[in-house]
Design a protein around this motif. Structure first.
Motif, PDB file in Angstrom:
ATOM      1  N   LEU A  33       0.816  -1.156  -0.045  1.00 55.14           N
ATOM      2  CA  LEU A  33       0.055   0.066   0.133  1.00 55.14           C
ATOM      3  C   LEU A  33       0.900   1.340  -0.082  1.00 55.14           C
ATOM      4  CD1 LEU A  33      -2.575  -1.152   2.763  1.00 55.14           C
ATOM      5  CD2 LEU A  33      -2.856  -1.050   0.069  1.00 55.14           C
ATOM      6  N   MET A  34       2.251   1.244  -0.203  1.00 52.25           N
ATOM      7  CA  MET A  34       3.023   2.165  -0.161  1.00 52.25           C
ATOM      8  C   MET A  34       2.589   3.363  -1.251  1.00 52.25           C
ATOM      9  SD  MET A  34       5.090   2.042   2.696  1.00 52.25           S
ATOM     10  CE  MET A  34       6.843   2.791   2.122  1.00 52.25           C
ATOM     11  N   GLU A  35       2.531   2.836  -2.516  1.00 50.87           N
ATOM     12  CA  GLU A  35       2.227   3.720  -3.452  1.00 50.87           C
ATOM     13  C   GLU A  35       1.029   4.222  -3.426  1.00 50.87           C
ATOM     14  OE1 GLU A  35       2.731   1.916  -7.345  1.00 50.87           O
ATOM     15  OE2 GLU A  35       4.631   1.192  -6.768  1.00 50.87           O
ATOM     16  N   LYS A  41       8.985   6.138  -3.783  1.00 49.67           N
ATOM     17  CA  LYS A  41      10.042   6.827  -4.500  1.00 49.67           C
ATOM     18  C   LYS A  41       9.650   7.709  -5.402  1.00 49.67           C
ATOM     19  CE  LYS A  41      14.806   7.237  -6.042  1.00 49.67           C
ATOM     20  NZ  LYS A  41      15.998   6.323  -6.519  1.00 49.67           N
ATOM     21  N   ALA A  42       9.782   9.063  -5.683  1.00 51.79           N
ATOM     22  CA  ALA A  42       9.196   9.692  -6.620  1.00 51.79           C
ATOM     23  C   ALA A  42       9.704   9.565  -7.877  1.00 51.79           C
ATOM     24  CB  ALA A  42       9.450  11.126  -6.406  1.00 51.79           C
ATOM     25  N   THR A  43       8.797   9.615  -8.943  1.00 47.55           N
ATOM     26  CA  THR A  43       9.093   9.167 -10.328  1.00 47.55           C
ATOM     27  C   THR A  43       9.950  10.374 -10.892  1.00 47.55           C
ATOM     28  OG1 THR A  43       7.012   9.712 -11.159  1.00 47.55           O
ATOM     29  CG2 THR A  43       7.552   7.494 -10.638  1.00 47.55           C
ATOM     30  N   VAL A  44       9.624  11.623 -10.243  1.00 53.96           N
ATOM     31  CA  VAL A  44      10.169  12.911 -10.947  1.00 53.96           C
ATOM     32  C   VAL A  44      11.377  13.377 -10.015  1.00 53.96           C
ATOM     33  CG1 VAL A  44       9.312  15.310 -11.468  1.00 53.96           C
ATOM     34  CG2 VAL A  44       7.944  13.544 -11.832  1.00 53.96           C
ATOM     35  N   PRO A  45      12.363  13.883 -10.686  1.00 51.64           N
ATOM     36  CA  PRO A  45      13.529  14.364  -9.797  1.00 51.64           C
ATOM     37  C   PRO A  45      13.013  15.669  -8.914  1.00 51.64           C
ATOM     38  CG  PRO A  45      13.941  14.819 -12.154  1.00 51.64           C
ATOM     39  CD  PRO A  45      12.778  13.835 -12.049  1.00 51.64           C
TER      40      PRO A  45
END
Length: 95
Positions: A33-35, A41-45
């Motif tokens: 359930l983390m997402e 972790k972010a997909t965008v820097p």
């Protein structure tokens, strides 16, 4: 009560609350359930979001300024309605 660490705001966090947080994170990770809760972790820097930092700081100042204007208007309205009008009480009405 024993205290274990200090949060980013300077508050002391009790051990029980820290333990609850760890158990909650283990539960979320174990059930995938983390997402769903935005804890992955972010997909965008992060550098792409630096554009919004000045906006957020300015927005906070604008909100405080707006609140001060509302307080000033409210106080002015209250004072004009509650204070006696000298002209009418003394019989010196202006033309």
């Amino acid at each position: 009560m024993c205290y274990t660490c200090v949060s980013h705001t300077g508050e002391i966090i009790p051990r029980r609350r820290a333990l609850q947080s760890v158990i909650f994170l283990v539960f979320l990770r174990g059930n995938g359930l983390m997402e769903q809760y935005g804890l992955c972790k972010a997909t965008v820097p992060a550098r792409r979001f630096l554009y919004y930092v000045p906006y957020c700081l300015q927005k906070k100042q604008m909100i405080h300024g707006f609140i001060m204007i509302l307080i000033t208007v409210a106080c002015t309205f209250i004072l004009t309605k509650t204070l006696p009008n000298d002209r009418k009480e003394n019989g010196n009405e202006a033309a």
